[in-house]
Design an enzyme around this catalytic site. Structure first.
Site, short mmCIF file in Angstrom:
data_model
loop_
_atom_site.label_atom_id
_atom_site.label_comp_id
_atom_site.label_asym_id
_atom_site.label_seq_id
_atom_site.Cartn_x
_atom_site.Cartn_y
_atom_site.Cartn_z
N ASP A 148 29.97 -29.56 -20.17
CA ASP A 148 29.44 -28.77 -19.54
C ASP A 148 29.87 -27.63 -19.84
O ASP A 148 30.87 -27.35 -20.51
CB ASP A 148 28.41 -29.23 -18.53
CG ASP A 148 26.99 -28.33 -18.25
OD1 ASP A 148 26.03 -28.11 -18.91
OD2 ASP A 148 27.30 -27.65 -17.62
N LYS A 208 24.28 -35.06 -13.63
CA LYS A 208 25.42 -34.09 -13.64
C LYS A 208 26.77 -33.72 -12.68
O LYS A 208 26.52 -34.35 -11.54
CB LYS A 208 24.52 -33.05 -13.63
CG LYS A 208 24.71 -31.75 -14.34
CD LYS A 208 24.66 -31.53 -15.93
CE LYS A 208 24.80 -30.18 -16.39
NZ LYS A 208 23.93 -30.70 -17.65
#
Ligand code: NAD
Length: 418
Positions: free
Chosen positions: A146, A106
């Site tokens: 995201d 991430k």
């Protein structure tokens, strides 16, 4: 986000809960609780007025035992090192429960993108892509969108990477638009897995989905698609909310028309088929058969959880329940389909995008949807099998038991180097 909850500690306690049921050594579990590496970088970007500004950015590569690191890049003022670490860990276990050959990663930049122009965001994104270049790659680490990033940012990262590497490699990133190598079915994928999982849960619990009532909190991409698809399955969507408030009609309303109203006016509030305006809390605590939280994390805390009456919750959002709320709902016998399974459609179709990019061959939307259906049903079956075999109280623990076991297996099979 609730201030006193550190997401990285939440992740670690979820792994500990699963490990308590597994025959995996503490030394291996310790490995599975920490990222392999975290890049922290300071990006210097020239603003439109010629001034320079520094932005802190992160990329966490949590675990690569099952395949390349995979996970999105978030632009948000609340991005922190611990949040990025936690989100990268959740990606590991999300990819493992749906059994796609990825690890987890991430990234994030501390920024409120609303305060910057498109050209400033492009320079920032290309600067981050330049820093990421040695770490990412089609077999190494594959970023995706995201919060506050989308096809535009993915296309910039792909172009920067390909320019610097002097190659064409669309599979280095997913979530691209179709013209740049994106996949059919990606936009609907998260809402689709949320309702496939809900349908399987109803079947498992011997409950009828036909005519079941549904409330959807958060009417964005994941929420409204889930509403549309569950309506097509025969359920009745009676309530929905967004950040401006909620709507309610006990006889149900047309989810597409409600979305059109939101697109025109900015909110579902005021939609003509609503008989009553309700609050976001009303939507979460409404007397329905299925609740789909599809907004932000920590939407339901301990106090609110005691008022939740839905029999089944399918978590479209990431982390919509605080850990205390999760405990309360478990005691109330609410069947909660955890986010790592319910919203895994997004990363699963990202995986299909990567496969298509590597095949240099595009699949039809039907094929994408069929393959997604198979993987989500298989994952749900694995969850239920473990839930029953280990006599667990919480489907979330069952999902982590399956996922942690798969990652531990991959590590133990490969062994240590050096
Ligand atoms: P989005 O921005 O399209 O939609 C979010 C919606 O939530 C908006 O309608 C917003 O008005 C609403 N909202 C915000 N605060 C609210 C509040 N307090 N009460 C009620 N509604 C509120 O975002 P999205 O892509 O649909 O993502 C939603 C959730 O799903 C996030 O948690 C995200 O991490 C998760 N998720 C999304 C994907 C995906 O592919 N889109 C994949 C996995 C997980």
């Amino acid at each position: 986000m609730v201030a006193d909850i550190n997401p990285f500690e939440s992740l670690q306690s979820q792994i500990d809960d699963a490990a308590a049921h597994l025959d995996v050594g503490d030394d291996v579990i310790e490995r599975l609780k920490h990222p392999e590496r975290v890049l922290e970088t300071n990006l210097t970007v020239e603003l439109d007025d010629g001034e320079l500004e520094r932005f802190k950015a992160f990329r966490s590569q949590f675990n690569g035992d099952r395949g390349p690191y995979k996970g999105g890049i978030r632009y948000h003022p609340n991005v922190s090192r611990d949040e990025v670490k936690a989100l990268s860990g959740w990606m590991v276990y999300k990819c493992a429960i749906v059994d796609i050959p990825y690890g987890g990663g991430k990234g994030g930049i501390i920024i409120d993108p609303d305060d910057y122009s498109e050209s400033e965001l492009e320079r920032l994104t290309r600067s981050f892509a330049t820093e990421l270049r040695p770490l990412i790659g089609v077999d190494r680490d594959i970023p995706a969108p995201d919060v506050n990033t989308g096809q535009r940012e993915m296309n910039w990262i792909k172009d920067t990477y390909e320019t610097l590497e002097n190659t064409t490699e669309p599979g280095v990133i997913t979530g691209k638009n179709i013209a740049s190598g994106g996949s059919e079915g990606r936009v609907e994928a998260t809402g689709r897995s949320t309702v496939i999982a809900a349908r399987e849960a109803f079947d498992y619990l011997d409950k009828d989905l036909e005519g079941a009532t549904v409330a959807v909190q958060g009417y964005g991409n994941a929420g409204w698609i889930a509403a549309k698809l569950i309506d097509e399955m025969g359920a009745t969507v009676v309530a929905a909310s967004d950040s401006s408030g909620g709507i309610y009609n006990p006889d149900g309303f047309d989810p597409v028309a409600a979305r059109d109203h939101k697109n025109e006016t900015g909110s579902v509030v005021g939609y003509e088929d609503s008989v009553e305006e309700v609050t976001n809390e009303d939507v979460l605590t409404m007397d329905v058969d299925l609740l789909i939280p599809a907004a932000l994390e920590n939407a339901i805390d301990r106090d609110l959880a005691t008022d939740v009456t839905a029999d089944v919750i399918s978590e479209a959002a990431n982390g919509p329940l605080t850990p205390e709320a999760d405990e309360v709902l478990q005691k109330q016998d609410t069947f909660v389909i955890p986010d790592i399974l319910a919203n895994a459609g997004g990363v699963t179709v990202s995986y299909f995008e990567w496969v298509q990019n590597r095949q240099r061959f595009s699949w039809s939307e039907q094929r994408v949807n069929d393959e997604l259906e198979t993987l989500i049903v298989d994952a749900f079956d694995a969850l239920v099998d473990t839930y029953e075999t280990y006599d667990l109280d919480n489907p979330r623990t069952a999902a982590y038991v399956v996922a942690v076991d798969r990652v531990a297996d991959a590590y133990e099979e490969a062994g240590s180097f050096p």
